[in-house]
Design an enzyme around this catalytic site. Sequence first.
Site, PDB file in Angstrom:
ATOM      1  N   ASP A  11       0.861  -1.190   0.000  1.00 35.05           N
ATOM      2  CA  ASP A  11       0.000   0.000   0.000  1.00 35.05           C
ATOM      3  C   ASP A  11       0.897   1.240   0.000  1.00 35.05           C
ATOM      4  O   ASP A  11       2.125   1.142  -0.136  1.00 35.05           O
ATOM      5  CB  ASP A  11      -1.014  -0.049   1.154  1.00 35.05           C
ATOM      6  CG  ASP A  11      -0.381   0.199   2.521  1.00 35.05           C
ATOM      7  OD1 ASP A  11       0.868   0.344   2.610  1.00 35.05           O
ATOM      8  OD2 ASP A  11      -1.134   0.249   3.510  1.00 35.05           O
ATOM      9  N   CYS A  68       2.947  -3.295   4.072  1.00 30.55           N
ATOM     10  CA  CYS A  68       2.124  -2.137   4.440  1.00 30.55           C
ATOM     11  C   CYS A  68       2.834  -1.440   5.591  1.00 30.55           C
ATOM     12  O   CYS A  68       4.026  -1.679   5.819  1.00 30.55           O
ATOM     13  CB  CYS A  68       0.680  -2.525   4.748  1.00 30.55           C
ATOM     14  SG  CYS A  68       0.394  -3.459   6.262  1.00 30.55           S
ATOM     15  N   GLY A  71       2.619  -4.158   8.376  1.00 29.13           N
ATOM     16  CA  GLY A  71       2.568  -5.528   7.856  1.00 29.13           C
ATOM     17  C   GLY A  71       1.380  -6.316   8.377  1.00 29.13           C
ATOM     18  O   GLY A  71       1.097  -7.419   7.903  1.00 29.13           O
ATOM     19  N   HIS A 101       9.564 -24.201   8.411  1.00 30.61           N
ATOM     20  CA  HIS A 101       8.550 -24.847   9.245  1.00 30.61           C
ATOM     21  C   HIS A 101       7.130 -24.669   8.720  1.00 30.61           C
ATOM     22  O   HIS A 101       6.291 -25.541   8.908  1.00 30.61           O
ATOM     23  CB  HIS A 101       8.606 -24.304  10.676  1.00 30.61           C
ATOM     24  CG  HIS A 101       9.816 -24.759  11.430  1.00 30.61           C
ATOM     25  ND1 HIS A 101       9.896 -24.709  12.805  1.00 30.61           N
ATOM     26  CD2 HIS A 101      10.996 -25.291  11.007  1.00 30.61           C
ATOM     27  CE1 HIS A 101      11.074 -25.179  13.201  1.00 30.61           C
ATOM     28  NE2 HIS A 101      11.765 -25.522  12.127  1.00 30.61           N
ATOM     29  N   ARG A 112       6.944   0.669   8.344  1.00 31.44           N
ATOM     30  CA  ARG A 112       7.106   1.641   9.430  1.00 31.44           C
ATOM     31  C   ARG A 112       7.769   1.020  10.648  1.00 31.44           C
ATOM     32  O   ARG A 112       8.013   1.719  11.640  1.00 31.44           O
ATOM     33  CB  ARG A 112       5.732   2.215   9.805  1.00 31.44           C
ATOM     34  CG  ARG A 112       5.137   3.084   8.698  1.00 31.44           C
ATOM     35  CD  ARG A 112       3.723   3.531   9.019  1.00 31.44           C
ATOM     36  NE  ARG A 112       3.200   4.384   7.952  1.00 31.44           N
ATOM     37  CZ  ARG A 112       1.911   4.640   7.753  1.00 31.44           C
ATOM     38  NH1 ARG A 112       0.994   4.097   8.544  1.00 31.44           N
ATOM     39  NH2 ARG A 112       1.531   5.423   6.759  1.00 31.44           N
ATOM     40  N   HIS A 136       6.710 -31.231   9.834  1.00 34.17           N
ATOM     41  CA  HIS A 136       5.967 -30.002   9.552  1.00 34.17           C
ATOM     42  C   HIS A 136       4.901 -30.190   8.471  1.00 34.17           C
ATOM     43  O   HIS A 136       3.983 -29.368   8.363  1.00 34.17           O
ATOM     44  CB  HIS A 136       6.925 -28.899   9.102  1.00 34.17           C
ATOM     45  CG  HIS A 136       8.015 -28.630  10.086  1.00 34.17           C
ATOM     46  ND1 HIS A 136       7.774 -28.054  11.307  1.00 34.17           N
ATOM     47  CD2 HIS A 136       9.355 -28.887  10.033  1.00 34.17           C
ATOM     48  CE1 HIS A 136       8.920 -27.961  11.969  1.00 34.17           C
ATOM     49  NE2 HIS A 136       9.888 -28.457  11.220  1.00 34.17           N
TER      50      HIS A 136
HETATM   51  C1  RB5 Z   1      -1.951   2.777   6.399  1.00 33.39           C
HETATM   52  O1  RB5 Z   1      -1.942   4.003   7.021  1.00 33.39           O
HETATM   53  C2  RB5 Z   1      -1.770   1.658   7.423  1.00 33.39           C
HETATM   54  O2  RB5 Z   1      -2.911   1.535   8.216  1.00 33.39           O
HETATM   55  C3  RB5 Z   1      -1.459   0.355   6.723  1.00 33.39           C
HETATM   56  O3  RB5 Z   1      -0.329   0.515   5.933  1.00 33.39           O
HETATM   57  C4  RB5 Z   1      -1.145  -0.823   7.618  1.00 33.39           C
HETATM   58  O4  RB5 Z   1      -0.203  -0.502   8.578  1.00 33.39           O
HETATM   59  C5  RB5 Z   1      -2.301  -1.536   8.184  1.00 33.39           C
HETATM   60  O5  RB5 Z   1      -2.158  -2.596   8.829  1.00 33.39           O
END
Ligand code: RB5
Length: 145
Positions: A11, A68, A71, A101, A112, A136
């Site tokens: 995203d 994202c 994640g 596994h 982030r 597994h």
């Molecule tokens: C986007 O702002 C954020 O919510 C998305 O990237 C993600 O972290 C959601 O789980």
Amino acid sequence: MPNAAIAIACDHAGLTLKNELVANLRAGGHVVLDLGTDGPASVDYPDFADAVAAALADGRAGRGVLICGTGIGISIAANRHRHVRAALCHDATTARLCREHNDANVLVLGARTTGIEVARDCLAAFLAAAFAGGRHAGRVAKLSR
Ligand code: RB5
């Protein structure tokens, strides 16, 4: 032999990391299917999880990478698909073990929460490792019931 291509999508929060990893993968000789997003506009992460899931389902790719902000959202979305085993990893050890596994077919990263160097290490470990099978195998099979 499964398709060696790697499908990758993100995203808006994952755009910079995705572009870095796409460049790294291509420089390393991998075939990459970049499914977006391609710009900074706000988008919905489930759509990109669905895109990678579709590429795995129809054979355009054998493995996937999703990114994202944390994640978390994109891994929840990806794992709604029965054929997807998406693993959110923050270190190379879990990125290796999710292959060995869990036979994970999608690596998930949080842009982030995970820096570029660790993300590169995670991706390298994920791509280098193979499913160990054995004890597994039955457990992984139960994931798709
Ligand atoms: C986007 O702002 C954020 O919510 C998305 O990237 C993600 O972290 C959601 O789980």
